[in-house]
Write an enzyme that holds these catalytic residues in place. Structure first.
Site, short mmCIF file in Angstrom:
data_model
loop_
_atom_site.label_atom_id
_atom_site.label_comp_id
_atom_site.label_asym_id
_atom_site.label_seq_id
_atom_site.Cartn_x
_atom_site.Cartn_y
_atom_site.Cartn_z
N TRP A 168 11.49 -1.50 -5.19
CA TRP A 168 11.38 -0.09 -5.58
C TRP A 168 12.31 0.75 -4.72
CZ3 TRP A 168 6.68 -2.87 -4.85
CH2 TRP A 168 6.10 -3.25 -6.06
N HIS A 191 5.88 4.22 -7.90
CA HIS A 191 4.99 3.72 -8.94
C HIS A 191 3.66 4.49 -8.84
CE1 HIS A 191 3.63 0.28 -5.94
NE2 HIS A 191 3.81 1.44 -5.34
N ARG A 217 12.72 6.39 -9.03
CA ARG A 217 13.39 5.28 -8.34
C ARG A 217 14.88 5.53 -8.24
NH1 ARG A 217 10.25 -0.08 -10.72
NH2 ARG A 217 8.18 0.82 -10.42
N GLN A 231 4.66 6.31 -15.72
CA GLN A 231 3.83 5.10 -15.74
C GLN A 231 2.39 5.49 -16.03
OE1 GLN A 231 4.25 2.94 -12.00
NE2 GLN A 231 5.99 1.79 -12.81
N VAL A 274 -1.53 -7.66 -5.84
CA VAL A 274 -2.42 -8.38 -6.76
C VAL A 274 -2.27 -9.88 -6.55
CG1 VAL A 274 -2.54 -6.64 -8.60
CG2 VAL A 274 -0.65 -8.28 -8.58
N ALA A 333 -5.86 -4.63 -12.03
CA ALA A 333 -5.03 -3.41 -12.10
C ALA A 333 -3.82 -3.70 -12.95
CB ALA A 333 -4.60 -3.01 -10.69
#
Ligand code: FA5
Length: 365
Positions: A168, A191, A217, A231, A274, A333
């Site tokens: 990112w 994000h 970004r 997003q 995650v 998520a």
């Protein structure tokens, strides 16, 4: 000055006075625009205007006489020009008033339709996405676009020297606070995932929330990459949540948005916050139906698939950081790109069209 000079001088002075008198009188009696123009040519015309001729004669006089007479003749030009403008303006105003009086207002004419704005394609799709998730039991929340490093990276298992930060490329803000985020500067969130942390800090499970919002970004722009885009983050935390719930939820979402005929693909992917992580893609709208173009085109970069979101089970370490016991609770998520979904829905081949502000593009939705 000679006697001859004096009498010539006086003759010229008399001509200036006569000119002023005649021109003023004639101007007052000029009855229409043609006569007005005739007056202008007669007195002020550059070639044969009476005043112009008089000025030329001044040039032949001795300097002292020229100065004395110039002082009378020069203001006369300005005076006549101003009188001409005023008379012309008065004539035009009178003509307009006359036209309005003879042409009465027609109240039966149709009115002029006001130009109505339209919703931007991003807004349209954002509304569809939020209502699809709302019907699956998710509540809508929003968060800050200017974010602390600790929320955007640190609390999401992305420490300062972690190579995942390269994913990112970040736009930094020139603002620090020694008591916040270890004194590191703020940034434009890359994000919507920092909102996972903010929500879990404030809310205890069960949690089902989505977060729509703008992200930024430092990006090399191309047909599918913008430097500022939208997003929608999703977060569910509860007892006994499994990867099957994540898959079921996202399959159902894709079906609601794109219809049952659309192909959906899950693949393993890596996001530090995650475990396991996946990305979800949809078959490319531009080439999936066209056998000649398969297996790919410019839009899907020759792969046949367009990635629309990253997802996964919330990392136990992330849960621990916000004091949620990972032995008891699990979470899933996801984070999806709104413009990418709009591209799929409307067959838009270049993401840069969204914010180029070309009305020919925007009026189509
Ligand atoms: C993320 O941003 C993760 N935060 C997503 C996530 C959330 C993963 C929760 C796991 C759990 P990624 O960088 O892949 O991931 O971006 C997510 C989506 O945003 C992409 O699938 C894509 O649809 C969209 N996207 C990414 N970069 C751009 C870009 N430059 N322009 C337009 N859309 C983009």
């Amino acid at each position: 000055m000679t006697t001859e000079g004096t009498s010539a001088n006086e003759a010229l002075r008399a001509r200036v006075a006569a000119l002023r008198r005649d021109a003023t009188k004639e101007l007052a009696s000029a009855g229409g625009t043609d006569q007005l123009e005739g007056w202008r040519v007669k007195y002020l015309g550059r070639r044969q205007g009476t005043l112009t001729a008089l000025m030329k004669e001044l040039g032949t006089l001795a300097p002292a006489e020229r100065r004395a007479l110039g002082a009378e003749a020069n203001p006369l030009r300005l005076e006549l020009e101003a009188a001409f403008d005023a008379r012309k303006q008065a004539m035009e105003t009178r003509a307009q008033a006359g036209a309005a009086a003879t042409k009465p207002l027609d109240v039966t004419l149709p009115g002029r339709a006001p130009t109505l704005g339209k919703l931007h394609p991003t807004t349209l799709v954002l509304r569809e996405i939020t209502s699809a998730f709302a019907s699956l039991g998710f509540q809508v929340m929003e968060g800050p676009e200017v974010e602390w490093d600790s929320y955007n990276f640190e609390a999401l298992n992305i420490p300062q020297d972690h190579p995942a930060r390269d994913m990112w490329d970040t736009i930094w803000i020139d603002y620090t606070d020694p008591d916040k985020s270890g004194g590191r500067p703020m940034l434009l969130r890359t994000h919507t995932s920092p909102m996972q942390i903010r929500i879990m800090e404030r809310t205890r499970p069960p949690i089902r929330a989505i977060v729509p919002g703008r992200v930024y970004r430092y990006e090399a722009m191309d047909a599918t990459h913008e430097s500022s885009f939208f997003q929608v983050e999703g977060l569910a935390v509860d007892e006994q949540l499994t990867f099957a719930h994540l898959k079921g939820c996202l399959f159902e979402f894709a079906k609601r948005l794109f219809g049952p005929q659309r192909q959906v693909r899950f693949r393993c992917d890596y996001f530090p916050f995650v475990e396991p992580g996946v990305d979800l893609s949809i078959d490319c709208f531009a080439c999936a139906q066209d056998a000649a173009k398969r297996p790919g085109c410019r839009v899907c970069k020759q792969t046949g698939w367009i990635e629309i979101m990253g997802a996964g089970m919330v990392h136990p370490q992330v849960l621990r950081r916000v004091n949620i016991d990972p032995e008891r609770y699990a979470g899933f998520a996801f984070g999806l790109g709104v413009e990418r979904i709009a591209m799929l829905k409307y067959g838009i081949e270049d993401i840069r069209l969204f914010y180029a502000n070309d009305l020919r593009f925007l009026r189509q939705f």
